[in-house]
Design a protein around this motif. Structure first.
Motif, PDB file in Angstrom:
ATOM      1  N   HIS A  21       0.824  -1.212   0.000  1.00 13.89           N
ATOM      2  CA  HIS A  21       0.000   0.000   0.000  1.00 13.89           C
ATOM      3  C   HIS A  21       0.861   1.266   0.000  1.00 13.89           C
ATOM      4  CE1 HIS A  21      -3.673  -2.224   0.493  1.00 13.89           C
ATOM      5  NE2 HIS A  21      -3.214  -2.823   1.581  1.00 13.89           N
ATOM      6  N   PHE A  22       2.120   1.132   0.412  1.00 14.05           N
ATOM      7  CA  PHE A  22       3.006   2.284   0.499  1.00 14.05           C
ATOM      8  C   PHE A  22       4.362   1.927  -0.127  1.00 14.05           C
ATOM      9  CE2 PHE A  22       0.098   2.489   4.106  1.00 14.05           C
ATOM     10  CZ  PHE A  22      -0.393   3.778   4.010  1.00 14.05           C
ATOM     11  N   ILE A  23       5.095   2.961  -0.472  1.00 17.72           N
ATOM     12  CA  ILE A  23       6.450   2.795  -0.977  1.00 17.72           C
ATOM     13  C   ILE A  23       7.326   3.856  -0.326  1.00 17.72           C
ATOM     14  CG2 ILE A  23       5.976   4.233  -3.020  1.00 17.72           C
ATOM     15  CD1 ILE A  23       8.029   2.548  -4.539  1.00 17.72           C
ATOM     16  N   LEU A  24       8.507   3.425   0.119  1.00 20.10           N
ATOM     17  CA  LEU A  24       9.437   4.384   0.717  1.00 20.10           C
ATOM     18  C   LEU A  24      10.599   4.614  -0.221  1.00 20.10           C
ATOM     19  CD1 LEU A  24      12.358   3.114   1.904  1.00 20.10           C
ATOM     20  CD2 LEU A  24      10.844   2.093   3.572  1.00 20.10           C
ATOM     21  N   ASN A  25      11.157   5.778  -0.151  1.00 21.42           N
ATOM     22  CA  ASN A  25      12.427   6.057  -0.822  1.00 21.42           C
ATOM     23  C   ASN A  25      13.196   7.067   0.007  1.00 21.42           C
ATOM     24  OD1 ASN A  25      10.595   8.276  -1.951  1.00 21.42           O
ATOM     25  ND2 ASN A  25      12.601   8.902  -2.754  1.00 21.42           N
ATOM     26  N   VAL A  26      14.474   7.144  -0.269  1.00 18.26           N
ATOM     27  CA  VAL A  26      15.380   7.976   0.523  1.00 18.26           C
ATOM     28  C   VAL A  26      15.972   9.052  -0.364  1.00 18.26           C
ATOM     29  CG1 VAL A  26      17.592   7.989   1.745  1.00 18.26           C
ATOM     30  CG2 VAL A  26      15.926   6.181   2.188  1.00 18.26           C
ATOM     31  N   VAL A  27      15.990  10.266   0.156  1.00 18.90           N
ATOM     32  CA  VAL A  27      16.679  11.374  -0.499  1.00 18.90           C
ATOM     33  C   VAL A  27      17.653  11.957   0.526  1.00 18.90           C
ATOM     34  CG1 VAL A  27      16.463  13.601  -1.654  1.00 18.90           C
ATOM     35  CG2 VAL A  27      14.681  11.868  -1.951  1.00 18.90           C
ATOM     36  N   GLU A  28      18.911  11.575   0.384  1.00 23.96           N
ATOM     37  CA  GLU A  28      19.982  12.013   1.276  1.00 23.96           C
ATOM     38  C   GLU A  28      19.674  11.635   2.725  1.00 23.96           C
ATOM     39  OE1 GLU A  28      20.777  16.112   0.395  1.00 23.96           O
ATOM     40  OE2 GLU A  28      21.514  15.653  -1.617  1.00 23.96           O
ATOM     41  N   ARG A  35       1.869   6.847  -0.952  1.00 24.26           N
ATOM     42  CA  ARG A  35       0.834   5.868  -1.266  1.00 24.26           C
ATOM     43  C   ARG A  35       1.090   5.324  -2.669  1.00 24.26           C
ATOM     44  NH1 ARG A  35      -3.908   5.630   1.642  1.00 24.26           N
ATOM     45  NH2 ARG A  35      -4.877   4.776  -0.245  1.00 24.26           N
ATOM     46  N   THR A  36       0.915   4.035  -2.857  1.00 20.70           N
ATOM     47  CA  THR A  36       1.190   3.455  -4.163  1.00 20.70           C
ATOM     48  C   THR A  36       0.083   3.736  -5.176  1.00 20.70           C
ATOM     49  OG1 THR A  36       0.242   1.362  -3.373  1.00 20.70           O
ATOM     50  CG2 THR A  36       2.630   1.614  -3.253  1.00 20.70           C
ATOM     51  N   ASP A  37      -1.137   4.048  -4.705  1.00 26.46           N
ATOM     52  CA  ASP A  37      -2.217   4.287  -5.664  1.00 26.46           C
ATOM     53  C   ASP A  37      -2.185   5.700  -6.239  1.00 26.46           C
ATOM     54  OD1 ASP A  37      -2.832   5.435  -3.256  1.00 26.46           O
ATOM     55  OD2 ASP A  37      -4.896   4.691  -3.143  1.00 26.46           O
ATOM     56  N   THR A  38      -1.756   6.675  -5.443  1.00 23.67           N
ATOM     57  CA  THR A  38      -1.726   8.060  -5.911  1.00 23.67           C
ATOM     58  C   THR A  38      -0.322   8.642  -5.973  1.00 23.67           C
ATOM     59  OG1 THR A  38      -1.998   8.947  -3.678  1.00 23.67           O
ATOM     60  CG2 THR A  38      -4.011   8.427  -4.927  1.00 23.67           C
ATOM     61  N   LEU A  39       0.639   7.973  -5.311  1.00 23.92           N
ATOM     62  CA  LEU A  39       2.022   8.452  -5.191  1.00 23.92           C
ATOM     63  C   LEU A  39       2.109   9.783  -4.448  1.00 23.92           C
ATOM     64  CD1 LEU A  39       3.527   7.479  -8.660  1.00 23.92           C
ATOM     65  CD2 LEU A  39       3.759   6.290  -6.480  1.00 23.92           C
ATOM     66  N   GLN A  40       1.072  10.102  -3.692  1.00 26.82           N
ATOM     67  CA  GLN A  40       1.109  11.291  -2.846  1.00 26.82           C
ATOM     68  C   GLN A  40       1.932  10.999  -1.591  1.00 26.82           C
ATOM     69  OE1 GLN A  40      -0.220  14.389  -3.611  1.00 26.82           O
ATOM     70  NE2 GLN A  40      -0.526  13.408  -5.606  1.00 26.82           N
ATOM     71  N   ILE A  41       2.680  11.986  -1.139  1.00 25.78           N
ATOM     72  CA  ILE A  41       3.524  11.819   0.046  1.00 25.78           C
ATOM     73  C   ILE A  41       2.647  11.718   1.286  1.00 25.78           C
ATOM     74  CG2 ILE A  41       5.271  12.915   1.503  1.00 25.78           C
ATOM     75  CD1 ILE A  41       6.497  14.099  -0.989  1.00 25.78           C
ATOM     76  N   THR A  42       2.855  10.660   2.059  1.00 25.42           N
ATOM     77  CA  THR A  42       2.099  10.434   3.287  1.00 25.42           C
ATOM     78  C   THR A  42       2.881  10.864   4.517  1.00 25.42           C
ATOM     79  OG1 THR A  42       0.982   8.541   2.272  1.00 25.42           O
ATOM     80  CG2 THR A  42       0.906   8.688   4.684  1.00 25.42           C
TER      81      THR A  42
END
Length: 361
Positions: A21-28, A35-42
């Protein structure tokens, strides 16, 4: 099928939550959850300053990145707990691990490494313990989010390939080195990682281990200089030893258990895969890569210039080749260092009917 817009990332750290349901990524030094359905930051969290010990021991001046965050303060490890409830973000150079709760943005836990430093941090299968491997192979520390207590195990050999959990997560198996000799420790995860077995292994320079799906056997093998693999029980008894004839020159590079635990695929730095049976631990079959594709095999090839053709925003079907085909590969030269051969990855499918081998390029 199409691709989304490109999002910033660093360290190739991105992963889906176990429920997808969610995806994480790292920026520095920032952890971002979408959210994986909208790609809005949670959620977003920022990893703060280094541990007090790291601050005292560090004498070098940090090198800032383009965003002003020192590169040695970036997140080096990130991951989800098994139930998607918690996330961890570790900065090895800072010597810290930050733990966050998805449902409570203000909840936070922090682990600071001491003088032993931090090399790697990851979740245990239960999602409530965190494994922290120190530098120089001094120890692995298991922290509990429930009690806040820590369990210390000394002298792990390989923080990347020298340990495994049994399939039911009951036991933690760790390769160790005591008094210049290889050993194996078995720890009960339900009893605060209490030691239940500790025994020597017959290797002189253990390279890696593989725990069978049934949890009854452990395969351990020597380093690159000797092709020898041993199968042991969890009690430490040697069940069998495999060494092919003639000696291929280099050691075992990878091994993979069949899903039933009845077979063990062993691959070295040559182009052969030996299939061992679970009764005699001898080779019942040997698979060898050939440049000639056998009749009846289906061969697929990646289309050329697909990136330019799709302008990076689409996909093309693989090309199915017809008629007799040959593939080119390089034979191992034992006289040269760092050979680009062998099995980088060796893996069975879930039913055990197919075996995947990926060779280096």
């Amino acid at each position: 099928m199409d691709f989304t817009e490109i999002y910033k990332q660093s360290g190739n750290l991105a992963s889906f939550s176990p429920g997808t349901h969610f995806i994480l990524n790292v920026v520095e030094n920032t952890l971002i959850v979408r959210r994986t359905d909208t790609l809005q930051i949670t959620r977003t969290w920022t990893v703060t300053g280094p541990s007090s010990t790291t601050s005292i021991l560090s004498k070098s001046r940090p090198t800032p990145s383009s965003s002003g965050v020192p590169a040695d303060g970036w997140i080096s490890h990130a991951g989800w707990s098994c139930d998607s409830e918690y996330l961890l973000a570790a900065s090895a150079k800072k010597g810290i691990v930050e733990v966050f709760k998805l449902r409570d943005e203000n909840w936070n836990a922090r682990i600071e490494a001491g003088a032993e430093g931090l090399l790697k941090a990851e979740w245990a299968p239960d999602g409530r313990h965190i494994l922290c491997f120190s530098q120089w192979g001094l120890r692995v520390t298991i922290w509990s989010l429930v009690t806040g207590n820590a369990t210390y195990i000394q002298f792990p050999i390989h923080p990347d390939r020298g340990y495994a959990f049994r399939s039911d997560s009951r036991y933690f198996v760790l390769a160790e080195r005591h008094r210049s000799k290889d050993a194996m420790g078995v720890y009960d995860t339900t009893d605060c990682y209490k030691l239940v077995r500790h025994f020597p292994v017959p290797t002189s320079n253990l390279s890696s281990l593989a725990l069978s799906p049934t949890g009854n056997h452990i395969a351990v093998w020597e380093g690159i200089l000797e092709y020898k693999l041993h199968v042991l029980s969890l009690a430490g008894d040697v069940q069998g030893t495999f060494s092919p004839e003639p000696n291929p020159g280099f050691g075992v590079r990878n091994a993979a258990w069949h899903p039933t635990g009845m077979f063990l695929a062993v691959a070295g730095w040559d182009d052969k895969i030996h299939i061992l049976d679970g009764l005699t631990w001898s080779a019942v079959a040997t698979l060898e890569l050939s440049s000639k594709i056998p009749v009846g095999a289906t061969l697929w090839r990646e289309p050329s210039n697909w990136l330019e053709t799709t302008q990076g925003r689409g996909f093309l079907s693989y090309e199915r080749l017809q008629g007799p085909q040959t593939i080119s590969f390089q034979r191992t030269d034992p006289t040269k260092p760092n050979p680009k051969s062998g099995a980088v990855q060796l893996e069975w499918n879930k039913t055990g009917t197919l075996l995947l081998k990926i060779a280096p390029r």
